[in-house]
Structure formats: structure tokens, C-alpha cells
Design an enzyme around this catalytic site. Structure first.
Site, PDB file in Angstrom:
ATOM      1  N   GLU A   1       0.831  -1.210   0.000  1.00 30.26           N
ATOM      2  CA  GLU A   1       0.000   0.000   0.000  1.00 30.26           C
ATOM      3  C   GLU A   1       0.867   1.261   0.000  1.00 30.26           C
ATOM      4  O   GLU A   1       0.390   2.358   0.291  1.00 30.26           O
ATOM      5  CB  GLU A   1      -0.928   0.012   1.216  1.00 30.26           C
ATOM      6  CG  GLU A   1      -2.004  -1.056   1.189  1.00 30.26           C
ATOM      7  CD  GLU A   1      -3.209  -0.679   0.343  1.00 30.26           C
ATOM      8  OE1 GLU A   1      -3.459   0.522   0.161  1.00 30.26           O
ATOM      9  OE2 GLU A   1      -3.896  -1.600  -0.141  1.00 30.26           O
TER      10      GLU A   1
ATOM     11  N   LYS B   1     -11.319   6.595   3.185  1.00 31.03           N
ATOM     12  CA  LYS B   1     -10.208   7.320   2.553  1.00 31.03           C
ATOM     13  C   LYS B   1      -9.679   6.545   1.341  1.00 31.03           C
ATOM     14  O   LYS B   1      -9.443   5.338   1.417  1.00 31.03           O
ATOM     15  CB  LYS B   1      -9.089   7.530   3.577  1.00 31.03           C
ATOM     16  CG  LYS B   1      -7.799   8.121   3.050  1.00 31.03           C
ATOM     17  CD  LYS B   1      -6.822   8.314   4.218  1.00 31.03           C
ATOM     18  CE  LYS B   1      -5.448   8.729   3.748  1.00 31.03           C
ATOM     19  NZ  LYS B   1      -4.663   7.597   3.224  1.00 31.03           N
TER      20      LYS B   1
ATOM     21  N   HIS C   1      -5.348   2.458  -1.611  1.00 36.58           N
ATOM     22  CA  HIS C   1      -4.400   3.200  -2.439  1.00 36.58           C
ATOM     23  C   HIS C   1      -4.233   2.503  -3.783  1.00 36.58           C
ATOM     24  O   HIS C   1      -4.140   1.276  -3.832  1.00 36.58           O
ATOM     25  CB  HIS C   1      -3.034   3.301  -1.763  1.00 36.58           C
ATOM     26  CG  HIS C   1      -3.081   3.943  -0.419  1.00 36.58           C
ATOM     27  ND1 HIS C   1      -3.475   3.252   0.716  1.00 36.58           N
ATOM     28  CD2 HIS C   1      -2.805   5.203  -0.030  1.00 36.58           C
ATOM     29  CE1 HIS C   1      -3.437   4.079   1.752  1.00 36.58           C
ATOM     30  NE2 HIS C   1      -3.034   5.257   1.327  1.00 36.58           N
TER      31      HIS C   1
END
Length: 261
Positions: free
Chosen positions: A85, A169, A142
Site C-alpha cells: 500500500e 479514505k 491506495h
């Protein structure tokens, strides 16, 4: 849209909040970095545990204790970012779970970053455990290779909410200005489909616009740098604060003009 309270900080209402990362390798460096960050215009601090040279639980808990001694009312956001990530170290599912659990049990962090790429079992158990101890869970994802389609970005954020994230997020990599606009438009649409606060960003120099557009798109938090950036494209916090103040002022002026009209 719901809000999240971290100490005295309300996320999901008002202006976009600024978070700065600690990327120190030792406890001494981490405390020194925290003091420098706290002297600037930041709302909370992210501690990137994966940067620590000594990643034993004893060292991490001791460092967390030292950080809490200087944090005051500023919330601490704990993150162990794994290599896949974009982080500095790998960590097993079991160690990831127990590290976060130990920090939460001792109330050494206010919020925890939980990678969506972790196993289903780890995510389910860890969300439940952290919530039992009154901690905030920030799910993160991500993509360093591209910017996914708008529908995919929204579906990822909705999945995070469905798995009981307090904050959702996502960070993506643009290859063109159009990708940045796609991320921003997806953020705007996600705010109509997701009730928890969302945090989005387009990484790299190309994506800097996405880091200052929260007043328009609804991204609740932006990440800025003090000493070292923890992700490509982060803006220095003093510059970031000045830009956000200008954006907020323009939003107020626009709203007042609309009302006068």
C-alpha cells in the site's frame, strides 16, 4: 453526512482539516517531529509507524507514550502502512491486529488507519475491537498505478462505509489532468451516496489540486507535510493552510453574493 469527533476536533463539518505525518525512524525523532508539527497550522497528526527502525511492540508502545505526552488536545492518528500500500515495512495479519489492539487498549491513539486490502477476517475483527474500545476507524485504499473509473471509486468508499468505517479514505495516481478531475467528481458524487466523512486525493504533482478542493468536493481532510512528505504530492502545511483560507474566503464571498442576488 455524519461527523466524527476526535478529542475536540470535528471531522466532516466546517473547513477541510489538515493532517501532517510523522515519518521518523526513532522515538527521539518522532517526538521532535511532533513538536515541530504542533507549532504549525495542523489539526491532527498521523504517525506512520512503518517508518520506525525498531518496530518491536515495546518500542512502538514506548514511542506512542512519549508522543501522547506532547500531543495535548491534538488527536493522534496511528498508521502502519504496508509495502503493497506504499509503506515502508511488511507486517503479518496477526501482528497488524495485535499492534493496533495494544495501542487502542492503552489509549495511545485516537484513530487507526485500517487498510481495505487486509483480509476480510482481520478487517471485521479489528473494526469490532477498535470500536469496542472507543477508537475511530479510518479505512484506506491506495492505487499507485492509475485512477480507477468514477464508479469504482464510489463503490470502494461505499464498501468502507458498509464495513463500519468511521471515515473512508482513498488515494489514486493520475496520469492526466482528466484523471484528477475524475477523482474530484467522484468525490462530489460519493458525498451524496456515503454518509460517513470521506477523504480523497489524487497523488503526485499533477494531483495537488485535489488536496485543496475539499470545500468544493467534500473531502474532509487533506494531508500536508512539515519535514517529510509521506505520499507524493503533499503540500507544505503553511502553504496549504494559506491556500485553504483563501478557498474558504472565496466560498463565503460566493455564498454571500448568491444570497444578495
Amino acid at each position: 453526512m455524519s461527523t466524527v469527533l476526535l478529542k475536540n476536533l470535528m471531522i466532516g463539518s466546517g473547513r477541510q482539516k489538515i493532517c501532517a505525518p510523522i515519518t521518523a525512524k526513532t522515538a527521539e525523532q518522532a517526538v521532535s517531529a511532533a513538536k515541530r508539527i504542533l507549532a504549525g497550522p495542523v489539526d491532527f497528526i498521523e504517525w506512520r509507524i512503518d517508518y520506525m527502525r525498531n518496530s518491536s511492540w515495546t518500542a512502538i508502545l514506548d514511542t506512542a507514550d512519549q508522543l501522547n505526552a506532547v500531543m495535548g488536545q491534538t488527536p493522534l492518528f496511528a498508521t502502519f502502512r504496508s509495502v503493497n500500500e506504499g509503506g515502508e515495512q511488511s507486517i503479518s495479519e496477526a501482528d497488524y491486529f495485535h499492534l493496533y489492539e495494544a495501542l487502542a487498549m492503552q489509549k495511545l491513539a485516537d484513530a487507526f488507519d485500517l487498510e481495505l486490502s487486509r483480509s476480510d477476517d482481520t478487517r471485521t475483527r479489528l473494526v469490532k475491537r477498535l470500536h469496542e474500545m472507543g477508537r475511530t476507524v479510518v479505512f484506506s485504499a491506495h492505487d499507485f498505478s492509475c485512477t480507477p473509473p468514477e464508479s469504482k471509486i464510489i463503490s470502494i468508499l461505499k464498501k468502507m462505509e458498509a464495513e463500519h468505517a468511521d471515515i473512508a479514505k482513498i488515494a489514486v495516481m493520475p496520469s492526466s489532468p482528466a484523471d484528477v478531475l475524475h477523482l474530484m467528481h467522484a468525490t462530489l458524487k460519493a458525498n451524496q451516496a456515503v454518509t460517513v466523512p470521506i477523504v480523497t486525493m489524487s497523488m503526485g504533482s499533477l494531483g495537488k489540486l485535489s488536496r485543496i478542493s475539499g470545500a468544493i468536493t467534500g473531502s474532509a481532510v487533506t494531508f500536508g507535510s512539515v519535514d517529510h512528505a509521506s505520499a507524493p504530492g503533499q503540500i507544505e502545511v503553511n502553504v496549504l493552510k494559506q491556500i485553504l483560507n483563501e478557498v474558504d474566503a472565496n466560498e463565503v464571498d460566493r455564498d454571500q453574493s448568491i444570497r444578495r442576488f
